[in-house]
Enzyme design. Structure first.
Site, mmCIF file in Angstrom:
data_model
loop_
_atom_site.group_PDB
_atom_site.id
_atom_site.type_symbol
_atom_site.label_atom_id
_atom_site.label_comp_id
_atom_site.label_asym_id
_atom_site.label_seq_id
_atom_site.Cartn_x
_atom_site.Cartn_y
_atom_site.Cartn_z
ATOM 1 N N HIS A 53 72.206 81.455 -1.938
ATOM 2 C CA HIS A 53 71.660 82.045 -3.159
ATOM 3 C C HIS A 53 70.248 82.615 -2.949
ATOM 4 C CE1 HIS A 53 74.993 79.937 -4.967
ATOM 5 N NE2 HIS A 53 74.537 78.791 -4.528
ATOM 6 N N SER A 76 73.261 86.700 -0.360
ATOM 7 C CA SER A 76 73.472 85.607 -1.290
ATOM 8 C C SER A 76 74.887 85.068 -1.089
ATOM 9 C CB SER A 76 73.295 86.088 -2.723
ATOM 10 O OG SER A 76 73.080 84.974 -3.556
ATOM 11 N N SER A 81 74.020 85.106 -8.223
ATOM 12 C CA SER A 81 72.911 84.150 -8.122
ATOM 13 C C SER A 81 71.590 84.736 -7.619
ATOM 14 C CB SER A 81 73.333 82.982 -7.220
ATOM 15 O OG SER A 81 73.594 83.449 -5.908
ATOM 16 N N ASP A 138 75.914 78.404 2.875
ATOM 17 C CA ASP A 138 76.031 77.627 1.639
ATOM 18 C C ASP A 138 77.406 77.925 1.050
ATOM 19 O OD1 ASP A 138 75.923 76.481 -0.867
ATOM 20 O OD2 ASP A 138 73.968 77.305 -1.404
ATOM 21 N N GLU A 200 74.968 73.876 3.687
ATOM 22 C CA GLU A 200 74.211 73.363 2.549
ATOM 23 C C GLU A 200 75.006 72.497 1.571
ATOM 24 O OE1 GLU A 200 71.003 73.887 1.819
ATOM 25 O OE2 GLU A 200 70.836 73.636 -0.344
ATOM 26 N N ASN A 225 74.345 68.866 3.607
ATOM 27 C CA ASN A 225 74.642 68.308 2.280
ATOM 28 C C ASN A 225 74.558 66.793 2.272
ATOM 29 O OD1 ASN A 225 75.784 68.645 -0.547
ATOM 30 N ND2 ASN A 225 77.293 67.269 0.364
ATOM 31 N N LYS A 230 69.391 65.364 0.419
ATOM 32 C CA LYS A 230 69.993 66.575 -0.147
ATOM 33 C C LYS A 230 70.933 66.175 -1.295
ATOM 34 C CE LYS A 230 72.405 70.352 -0.867
ATOM 35 N NZ LYS A 230 73.509 70.427 -1.828
ATOM 36 N N ASP A 234 69.323 67.127 -4.770
ATOM 37 C CA ASP A 234 69.667 68.478 -5.226
ATOM 38 C C ASP A 234 70.903 68.428 -6.129
ATOM 39 O OD1 ASP A 234 71.406 70.811 -4.999
ATOM 40 O OD2 ASP A 234 70.227 71.573 -3.342
ATOM 41 N N ASN A 235 72.003 67.850 -5.608
ATOM 42 C CA ASN A 235 73.248 67.863 -6.378
ATOM 43 C C ASN A 235 73.063 67.128 -7.708
ATOM 44 O OD1 ASN A 235 73.682 68.474 -3.682
ATOM 45 N ND2 ASN A 235 75.793 67.776 -3.680
ATOM 46 N N CYS A 239 71.007 69.569 -10.543
ATOM 47 C CA CYS A 239 71.958 69.943 -11.606
ATOM 48 C C CYS A 239 71.550 69.332 -12.942
ATOM 49 C CB CYS A 239 73.382 69.533 -11.230
ATOM 50 S SG CYS A 239 74.062 70.562 -9.908
ATOM 51 N N HIS A 345 81.037 74.869 -6.679
ATOM 52 C CA HIS A 345 80.677 76.021 -5.849
ATOM 53 C C HIS A 345 81.533 77.260 -6.090
ATOM 54 C CE1 HIS A 345 78.475 77.917 -2.618
ATOM 55 N NE2 HIS A 345 79.616 78.468 -2.269
ATOM 56 N N HIS A 398 68.257 75.540 -9.245
ATOM 57 C CA HIS A 398 67.415 74.345 -9.253
ATOM 58 C C HIS A 398 65.943 74.701 -9.099
ATOM 59 C CE1 HIS A 398 71.171 72.500 -9.004
ATOM 60 N NE2 HIS A 398 71.147 71.992 -7.804
ATOM 61 N N SER A 406 66.059 69.890 -0.010
ATOM 62 C CA SER A 406 67.252 70.461 0.638
ATOM 63 C C SER A 406 66.859 71.366 1.791
ATOM 64 C CB SER A 406 68.044 71.296 -0.375
ATOM 65 O OG SER A 406 68.276 70.550 -1.529
ATOM 66 N N GLN A 410 67.410 71.726 5.838
ATOM 67 C CA GLN A 410 67.990 72.920 6.468
ATOM 68 C C GLN A 410 67.139 73.362 7.659
ATOM 69 O OE1 GLN A 410 70.540 74.729 6.582
ATOM 70 N NE2 GLN A 410 71.629 74.696 4.640
HETATM 71 P P1 NAI Z 1 81.496 65.135 -5.067
HETATM 72 O O1 NAI Z 1 82.617 65.072 -4.104
HETATM 73 O O2 NAI Z 1 80.399 64.141 -5.002
HETATM 74 O O3 NAI Z 1 82.055 65.096 -6.579
HETATM 75 C C1 NAI Z 1 83.200 65.732 -7.033
HETATM 76 C C2 NAI Z 1 83.961 64.747 -7.911
HETATM 77 O O4 NAI Z 1 85.049 65.414 -8.556
HETATM 78 C C3 NAI Z 1 84.560 63.583 -7.115
HETATM 79 O O5 NAI Z 1 84.109 62.340 -7.625
HETATM 80 C C4 NAI Z 1 86.061 63.753 -7.283
HETATM 81 O O6 NAI Z 1 86.758 62.521 -7.331
HETATM 82 C C5 NAI Z 1 86.140 64.512 -8.616
HETATM 83 N N1 NAI Z 1 87.391 65.259 -8.787
HETATM 84 C C6 NAI Z 1 88.126 65.930 -7.861
HETATM 85 N N2 NAI Z 1 89.223 66.469 -8.438
HETATM 86 C C7 NAI Z 1 89.170 66.145 -9.745
HETATM 87 C C8 NAI Z 1 90.029 66.417 -10.857
HETATM 88 N N3 NAI Z 1 91.168 67.099 -10.717
HETATM 89 N N4 NAI Z 1 89.646 65.950 -12.071
HETATM 90 C C9 NAI Z 1 88.512 65.226 -12.226
HETATM 91 N N5 NAI Z 1 87.677 64.924 -11.205
HETATM 92 C C10 NAI Z 1 88.014 65.378 -9.987
HETATM 93 O O7 NAI Z 1 80.905 66.610 -4.953
HETATM 94 P P2 NAI Z 1 79.483 67.109 -5.520
HETATM 95 O O8 NAI Z 1 78.464 66.968 -4.468
HETATM 96 O O9 NAI Z 1 79.279 66.504 -6.847
HETATM 97 O O10 NAI Z 1 79.751 68.677 -5.634
HETATM 98 C C11 NAI Z 1 80.682 69.206 -6.573
HETATM 99 C C12 NAI Z 1 80.703 70.729 -6.459
HETATM 100 O O11 NAI Z 1 79.438 71.258 -6.849
HETATM 101 C C13 NAI Z 1 80.942 71.256 -5.039
HETATM 102 O O12 NAI Z 1 81.695 72.445 -5.114
HETATM 103 C C14 NAI Z 1 79.543 71.547 -4.554
HETATM 104 O O13 NAI Z 1 79.560 72.463 -3.476
HETATM 105 C C15 NAI Z 1 78.907 72.095 -5.805
HETATM 106 N N6 NAI Z 1 77.448 72.051 -5.931
HETATM 107 C C16 NAI Z 1 76.909 72.942 -6.808
HETATM 108 C C17 NAI Z 1 75.553 72.973 -7.032
HETATM 109 C C18 NAI Z 1 74.979 73.955 -7.981
HETATM 110 O O14 NAI Z 1 73.758 74.128 -8.013
HETATM 111 N N7 NAI Z 1 75.753 74.619 -8.801
HETATM 112 C C19 NAI Z 1 74.639 72.045 -6.327
HETATM 113 C C20 NAI Z 1 75.315 71.100 -5.471
HETATM 114 C C21 NAI Z 1 76.668 71.113 -5.295
#
Ligand code: NAI
Length: 477
Positions: A53, A76, A81, A138, A200, A225, A230, A234-235, A239, A345, A398, A406, A410
């Site tokens: 991003h 990006s 983003s 990322d 990332e 990650n 991180k 960050d997550n 968020c 993501h 963020h 984070s 990196q």
């Molecule tokens: P995580 O693996 O810690 O959490 C995901 C959760 O979703 C898990 O607990 C899993 O059991 C649950 N899950 C999976 N399938 C499901 C379903 N069908 N119904 C309900 N729950 C379900 O992953 P994390 O780190 O929380 O990341 C989640 C997403 O967010 C990823 O795609 C990551 O890349 C992205 N992300 C986005 C950010 C942003 O700024 N927008 C920042 C950091 C991560």
């Protein structure tokens, strides 16, 4: 020396530079790496293709990498983003002018088409002269382009596009097809130059472990990650901040008293649920993992299936990193003016293609990245950022301080892979704990934290070194 680039408007560079200057103050980890490594130039000779991003915080990362000696090209990792002023400032550079840009080649603007997006990703891997020798990714799109490109090149053809392909995958295949027409060995050449990738986010890391499992990973990877500093910061806390920012800028709806459904209670879900509850929403969590479901219940959230609450909730946020979480059928059952947004993501958590296919549905743009979808019965729902991560699409992602954690990871990971390439196999690694602790340490002073020091006897008693690491690798924080 002239640089190639494609951004929205170089005239925004001054505004971007002011924001970068303020962000630097909030990014002590990156700034101290500049001090520590500025003279030794550990990244001299590194040619980094960055796909992340293109925000103000990323600008500080890019200028840290160049301060450590690297050459960089940047795109990006999402079509919405980019902060156009940050992109412009990075191209102009601290010493350049709009008429004589002297910064870094950036290929990114807010609101790219899918074709433009993949074109920009190809641009960062297409260097004049020698190719990129490091990737900073990322979500894994740059890494996927190199891997799929090489796979299809070896197979002698890009598989034909079918009805099963998403629109994006069709665009991706077309790009690889075109690139191979221009240079039939393009992706072999690129992949042979690359020493490693640092990734990332959760979703990109998943893709890397899949490649490593099948023996298809073409170069070593560091999973940034899963540094504690991180994903647990960050997550979660990132968020926790940007979810509210995104909702407010997009809709300004009052969150207090509303029923908000958070799909997924991992690191991102935990931050999102806490933020919504902090605003006074009644939070419902959906989970598939019994441990995370129990955690949510113990925090006091209702844990339910989406079907049980879909007709009554006001706000739905997906955080799973999984696909097809909110289907077109779910959206048809939602109450009038329900808000639907994804912070995971990729854009496949919400079935946007299915929504568009519903008989009689119409789409009205309220403002960029905010759309009202009206069903033929007259009720409507509001979908943010077309189902793409809305904290970056509707807001600016963020804040700097959390991104400093984070991006310090990196930068350390880039130095590690670039300077010690032969220590790493074609596997996925995490940074050692002492470096994770170093990242945290670099952020304490700015917050006025007074850290207690172990005595020698105490350190011996719990079996650690006075200087750390303080926990075993299996400790979960
Ligand atoms: P995580 O693996 O810690 O959490 C995901 C959760 O979703 C898990 O607990 C899993 O059991 C649950 N899950 C999976 N399938 C499901 C379903 N069908 N119904 C309900 N729950 C379900 O992953 P994390 O780190 O929380 O990341 C989640 C997403 O967010 C990823 O795609 C990551 O890349 C992205 N992300 C986005 C950010 C942003 O700024 N927008 C920042 C950091 C991560």
């Amino acid at each position: 020396m002239s640089i190639d680039y494609k951004v929205a408007d170089l005239g925004l560079a001054e505004a971007g530079r002011h924001q970068i200057r303020l962000a630097e103050h909030e990014m002590p980890g990156l700034m101290s790496l500049r001090e520590e490594f500025g003279s030794s130039q550990p990244l001299k000779g590194a040619r980094i293709a960055g796909s992340l991003h293109m925000t103000v915080q990323t600008a500080v990362l890019i200028e840290t990498l160049t301060a450590l000696g690297a050459e960089v090209r940047w795109a990006s990792c999402n079509i919405y983003s980019t902060q156009d002023e940050a992109a412009a400032a990075v191209v102009v550079g601290p010493e350049g002018t709009v008429d004589n840009p002297q910064g870094v080649p950036v290929f990114a603007w807010k609101g790219e088409t899918l074709e433009e997006y993949w074109d920009c990703t190809e641009q960062i891997l297409t260097w004049p002269g020698e190719g990129a020798n490091m990737i900073l990714d990322d979500g894994g799109d740059a890494t996927m382009l190199v891997h799929k490109g090489r796979e299809w090149e070896t197979a002698g053809q890009v598989p034909p596009t079918t009805d099963e392909d998403s629109e994006e995958f069709g665009v991706f295949k077309a790009l690889v097809r075109r690139s191979l027409e221009q240079d039939p060995q393009k992706w072999t050449k690129v992949s042979e130059e690359v020493k490693g990738v640092t990734e990332e986010t959760t979703t990109g890391v998943l893709r890397l472990y899949d490649l490593a499992k099948t023996g298809d990973l073409l170069f070593p990877a560091i999973n940034v990650n899963d540094s504690v500093t991180k994903s647990k910061f960050d997550n979660k806390y990132g968020c926790r901040h940007s979810v509210i920012d995104g909702l407010n800028r997009a809709t300004d709806v009052l969150i207090a008293g509303k029923v908000a459904v958070v799909c997924g209670y991992g690191d991102v879900g935990k931050g999102v649920a806490q933020a919504l509850a902090g605003q006074g929403a009644r939070v419902v969590v959906t989970e598939v993992d019994p441990i995370c479901a129990l955690q949510a219940a113990m925090e006091g959230y209702q844990v339910a299936r989406l079907e049980s609450v879909v007709e009554t909730a006001d706000i739905f946020i997906t955080t799973t990193g999984n696909f097809n979480i909110i289907t077109a059928e779910h959206m048809q059952q939602m109450k009038n003016k329900a808000i639907v947004a994804n912070i995971g993501h990729f854009d496949n958590e919400i079935d946007m293609a299915g929504l568009a296919k519903i008989d009689g549905i119409t789409k009205t743009e309220i403002k960029p990245q905010v759309h009202e979808w009206t069903f033929d019965g007259g009720t409507s729902i509001i979908v943010l950022s077309e189902g793409r991560l809305f904290n970056l699409g509707n807001a600016t992602g963020h804040p700097s301080f959390v991104m400093s954690n984070s991006f310090t990871n990196q930068t350390i990971a880039q130095i590690e892979l670039f300077t010690k390439t032969s220590d790493y196999d074609k596997q996925v690694y995490v940074l050692p704990k002492h470096l994770d602790e170093k990242v945290a340490r670099l952020h304490l002073e700015a917050l006025g934290v007074e850290l207690t020091e172990l005595t020698k006897e105490q350190a011996e008693y719990i079996g650690v070194d006075v200087a750390g690491p303080y926990k075993s690798d299996h400790y979960r924080y």
